[in-house]
Design a protein around this motif. Structure first.
Motif, mmCIF file in Angstrom:
data_model
loop_
_atom_site.group_PDB
_atom_site.id
_atom_site.type_symbol
_atom_site.label_atom_id
_atom_site.label_comp_id
_atom_site.label_asym_id
_atom_site.label_seq_id
_atom_site.Cartn_x
_atom_site.Cartn_y
_atom_site.Cartn_z
ATOM 1 N N LYS A 249 3.997 7.050 -2.428
ATOM 2 C CA LYS A 249 5.388 6.647 -2.613
ATOM 3 C C LYS A 249 5.625 6.443 -4.105
ATOM 4 O O LYS A 249 4.814 5.805 -4.775
ATOM 5 C CB LYS A 249 5.681 5.350 -1.857
ATOM 6 C CG LYS A 249 5.539 5.482 -0.352
ATOM 7 C CD LYS A 249 5.839 4.162 0.349
ATOM 8 C CE LYS A 249 5.760 4.324 1.864
ATOM 9 N NZ LYS A 249 6.155 3.083 2.557
ATOM 10 N N CYS B 152 -1.406 3.340 3.374
ATOM 11 C CA CYS B 152 -1.992 3.760 4.656
ATOM 12 C C CYS B 152 -0.844 3.951 5.647
ATOM 13 O O CYS B 152 -0.550 3.060 6.446
ATOM 14 C CB CYS B 152 -2.988 2.719 5.154
ATOM 15 S SG CYS B 152 -4.339 2.409 4.003
ATOM 16 N N GLY B 153 -0.162 5.077 5.543
ATOM 17 C CA GLY B 153 0.993 5.342 6.386
ATOM 18 C C GLY B 153 2.281 4.924 5.713
ATOM 19 O O GLY B 153 2.285 4.436 4.585
ATOM 20 N N GLU B 154 3.391 5.134 6.451
ATOM 21 C CA GLU B 154 4.720 4.867 5.902
ATOM 22 C C GLU B 154 5.373 3.616 6.478
ATOM 23 O O GLU B 154 6.492 3.286 6.115
ATOM 24 C CB GLU B 154 5.639 6.060 6.195
ATOM 25 C CG GLU B 154 5.201 7.352 5.574
ATOM 26 C CD GLU B 154 6.147 8.491 5.920
ATOM 27 O OE1 GLU B 154 7.369 8.258 5.989
ATOM 28 O OE2 GLU B 154 5.650 9.606 6.141
ATOM 29 N N ASP C 213 -3.086 7.823 3.230
ATOM 30 C CA ASP C 213 -2.527 9.149 3.485
ATOM 31 C C ASP C 213 -1.075 9.333 3.047
ATOM 32 O O ASP C 213 -0.428 10.306 3.402
ATOM 33 C CB ASP C 213 -2.659 9.481 4.968
ATOM 34 C CG ASP C 213 -1.843 8.555 5.859
ATOM 35 O OD1 ASP C 213 -1.213 7.600 5.341
ATOM 36 O OD2 ASP C 213 -1.825 8.784 7.082
ATOM 37 N N THR C 214 -0.552 8.390 2.249
ATOM 38 C CA THR C 214 0.849 8.458 1.842
ATOM 39 C C THR C 214 0.972 8.092 0.371
ATOM 40 O O THR C 214 0.276 7.191 -0.101
ATOM 41 C CB THR C 214 1.705 7.500 2.693
ATOM 42 O OG1 THR C 214 1.502 7.820 4.084
ATOM 43 C CG2 THR C 214 3.184 7.602 2.373
ATOM 44 N N CYS D 108 8.571 9.903 -0.964
ATOM 45 C CA CYS D 108 7.528 9.522 -0.018
ATOM 46 C C CYS D 108 6.922 10.811 0.527
ATOM 47 O O CYS D 108 7.651 11.655 1.053
ATOM 48 C CB CYS D 108 8.086 8.667 1.116
ATOM 49 S SG CYS D 108 6.827 8.117 2.291
ATOM 50 N N GLY D 109 5.623 10.979 0.369
ATOM 51 C CA GLY D 109 4.973 12.198 0.826
ATOM 52 C C GLY D 109 3.633 11.928 1.483
ATOM 53 O O GLY D 109 3.009 10.888 1.251
ATOM 54 N N HIS D 110 3.204 12.880 2.298
ATOM 55 C CA HIS D 110 1.952 12.764 3.048
ATOM 56 C C HIS D 110 0.801 13.396 2.258
ATOM 57 O O HIS D 110 0.965 14.468 1.683
ATOM 58 C CB HIS D 110 2.103 13.462 4.400
ATOM 59 C CG HIS D 110 0.901 13.349 5.276
ATOM 60 N ND1 HIS D 110 0.526 12.164 5.864
ATOM 61 C CD2 HIS D 110 -0.023 14.269 5.641
ATOM 62 C CE1 HIS D 110 -0.571 12.370 6.566
ATOM 63 N NE2 HIS D 110 -0.941 13.631 6.445
ATOM 64 N N ILE D 111 -0.340 12.714 2.233
ATOM 65 C CA ILE D 111 -1.557 13.243 1.618
ATOM 66 C C ILE D 111 -2.392 13.821 2.743
ATOM 67 O O ILE D 111 -2.964 13.079 3.554
ATOM 68 C CB ILE D 111 -2.339 12.140 0.873
ATOM 69 C CG1 ILE D 111 -1.466 11.502 -0.202
ATOM 70 C CG2 ILE D 111 -3.636 12.712 0.291
ATOM 71 C CD1 ILE D 111 -2.044 10.217 -0.785
ATOM 72 N N LYS D 112 -2.426 15.145 2.828
ATOM 73 C CA LYS D 112 -3.106 15.822 3.936
ATOM 74 C C LYS D 112 -4.578 15.412 4.007
ATOM 75 O O LYS D 112 -5.319 15.530 3.041
ATOM 76 C CB LYS D 112 -2.991 17.335 3.763
ATOM 77 C CG LYS D 112 -3.501 18.114 4.939
ATOM 78 C CD LYS D 112 -3.275 19.592 4.781
ATOM 79 C CE LYS D 112 -3.834 20.326 5.982
ATOM 80 N NZ LYS D 112 -3.617 21.768 5.865
ATOM 81 N N GLY E 168 -5.804 12.500 4.100
ATOM 82 C CA GLY E 168 -6.104 11.232 3.445
ATOM 83 C C GLY E 168 -6.980 11.445 2.220
ATOM 84 O O GLY E 168 -7.234 12.573 1.801
#
Length: 171
Positions: A160, A72-74, A157-158, A40-44, A46
């Protein structure tokens, strides 16, 4: 073409390239540190038109399935909207696409020209975000388009990733 992309990414050992199976599992672990699955990672910032997501990995030897989700988020409760889920199912040789907005899954799309994933082999998935759609390429070949069901692209922005694969690179 896909072989040359992977070949150029391999480190040299004593002047020789690793073989096509990436050497023994011990060598692969040393020279290709794995990103852990599930991931699970963040897309800086979005997504936005023109932004590309790269997922490189190796399919497990006896895979059942794996999936890549752009969300759209975790949040799990309530569940975050899934802008696009790519699900690779080996038993049926399918590459399914779907989205879940406000807790409701839409109609899955499954039509593909060919099934590009092979057990125990590397792959490269590129997801290009365009204004009306995602364009999905596997090993350099455009496989399909998936039209946006989540309208606010910056909210996506995430990423998975889960299932029967080893990750070698994300970008």
């Amino acid at each position: 073409m896909a072989g040359s992309l992977v070949e150029s990414d391999r480190p040299k050992i004593g002047g020789d390239h690793l073989n096509s199976s990436l050497g023994s599992p011990v060598q692969a672990e040393v020279f290709f540190p794995r990103l852990t699955v599930p991931f699970c990672g963040h897309i800086k910032g979005g997504l936005r038109p023109g932004k590309k997501i790269l997922v490189m990995g190796i399919v497990d030897l006896n895979p059942e399935s794996f999936d890549i989700r752009l969300t759209c988020g975790e949040s799990e409760d309530p569940p975050a909207d899934v802008a696009m889920e790519l699900k690779v199912v080996f038993t049926e040789k399918q590459f399914l696409r779907n989205a879940c907005v406000s807790g409701e899954w839409g109609d899955a799309e499954s039509t593909i020209a060919y099934f590009p994933f092979i057990p125990d082999q590397p792959f490269r998935v590129e997801i290009l975000c365009e204004h009306p759609r995602f364009r999905v390429f596997v090993d350099g070949h455009q496989l399909f388009d998936f039209y946006h069901r989540v309208e606010t692209l910056a909210a996506i922005d995430t990423i998975k990733i889960n299932g029967d694969l080893q990750l070698t690179k994300l970008g």
